[in-house]
Write a protein that holds these residues in place. Structure first.
Motif, PDB file in Angstrom:
ATOM      1  N   GLN A  72      -1.473  -2.885   7.254  1.00  0.00           N
ATOM      2  CA  GLN A  72      -2.144  -2.929   5.818  1.00  0.00           C
ATOM      3  C   GLN A  72      -2.542  -4.191   5.812  1.00  0.00           C
ATOM      4  N   GLY A  76      -6.494  -3.451   5.924  1.00  0.00           N
ATOM      5  CA  GLY A  76      -7.877  -4.536   4.786  1.00  0.00           C
ATOM      6  C   GLY A  76      -8.124  -5.172   5.478  1.00  0.00           C
ATOM      7  N   VAL A  80     -12.827  -4.984   5.126  1.00  0.00           N
ATOM      8  CA  VAL A  80     -13.217  -6.068   4.737  1.00  0.00           C
ATOM      9  C   VAL A  80     -15.062  -6.465   5.405  1.00  0.00           C
ATOM     10  N   GLY A 109     -11.460  -3.892   0.140  1.00  0.00           N
ATOM     11  CA  GLY A 109     -10.642  -3.908   1.175  1.00  0.00           C
ATOM     12  C   GLY A 109      -9.628  -5.693   1.340  1.00  0.00           C
ATOM     13  N   LEU A 110      -9.653  -6.818   0.190  1.00  0.00           N
ATOM     14  CA  LEU A 110      -9.596  -7.523   0.209  1.00  0.00           C
ATOM     15  C   LEU A 110      -7.854  -7.186  -0.646  1.00  0.00           C
ATOM     16  N   THR A 112      -6.598  -3.964  -0.437  1.00  0.00           N
ATOM     17  CA  THR A 112      -6.149  -3.742   0.194  1.00  0.00           C
ATOM     18  C   THR A 112      -5.198  -4.150   1.257  1.00  0.00           C
ATOM     19  N   TRP A 113      -5.890  -5.202   1.413  1.00  0.00           N
ATOM     20  CA  TRP A 113      -5.160  -6.591   2.516  1.00  0.00           C
ATOM     21  C   TRP A 113      -4.068  -7.630   2.119  1.00  0.00           C
TER      22      TRP A 113
END
Length: 153
Positions: A72, A76, A80, A109-110, A112-113
């Motif tokens: 994950q 992410g 990003v 992205g953040l 997801t990260w």
């Protein structure tokens, strides 16, 4: 595999494109992720003690949390740091808030990260606490048992 696999499946750009433009696929994506998440966290946060039941052991739960966090975080980070637009579907269907596409992708992205990594860490801490509490409970019970004549301390 199911937990991380569904995340990768639904965030694969061609699949995500179709899911965002189809009401049926959109609902399938959301419901499958909800059920998948509930099943995963039910397994991880199972209140039964592995010492007294067939529940998954604490070490295996911690390993699972670490193993799902890594892909994950990679996904992410890929979103990003991608140079181009990963999800061009939002040019078609629009964005929830008015913002530039680059900012939208960065925030997506953040999200997801960072939160999945934090949830894995919180999960690991909860499991460690349970394991230490259970271990402390067994050792304190053993130390409180009276020593009878002829028994070893």
């Amino acid at each position: 595999f199911l937990f991380v696999g569904l995340i990768f499946f639904w965030l694969w750009p061609p699949i995500h494109f179709d899911a965002m433009l189809s009401r049926q696929l959109y609902w399938l994506m959301n419901w499958s992720m909800l059920l998948d998440g509930l099943l995963f966290w039910w397994l991880i946060l199972d209140s039964r003690s592995p010492a007294f039941s067939n529940a998954l052991g604490y070490g295996k739960r911690i390993l699972l949390l670490a193993l799902v966090a890594i892909p994950q975080m990679i996904l992410g980070a890929w979103i990003v740091f991608s140079r181009g637009m990963v999800y061009d579907v939002y040019e078609v269907c629009g964005r929830a808030w008015p913002m530039p596409p680059e900012t939208d992708q960065l925030l997506g992205g953040l999200l997801t990260w960072i939160p999945p990594a934090m949830m894995s860490i919180v999960g690991i801490l909860i499991i460690l606490r349970r394991a230490m509490h259970e271990d402390g409970g067994h050792s304190s019970r053993q130390s409180r048992q009276p020593i009878t004549e002829g028994s070893a301390p």
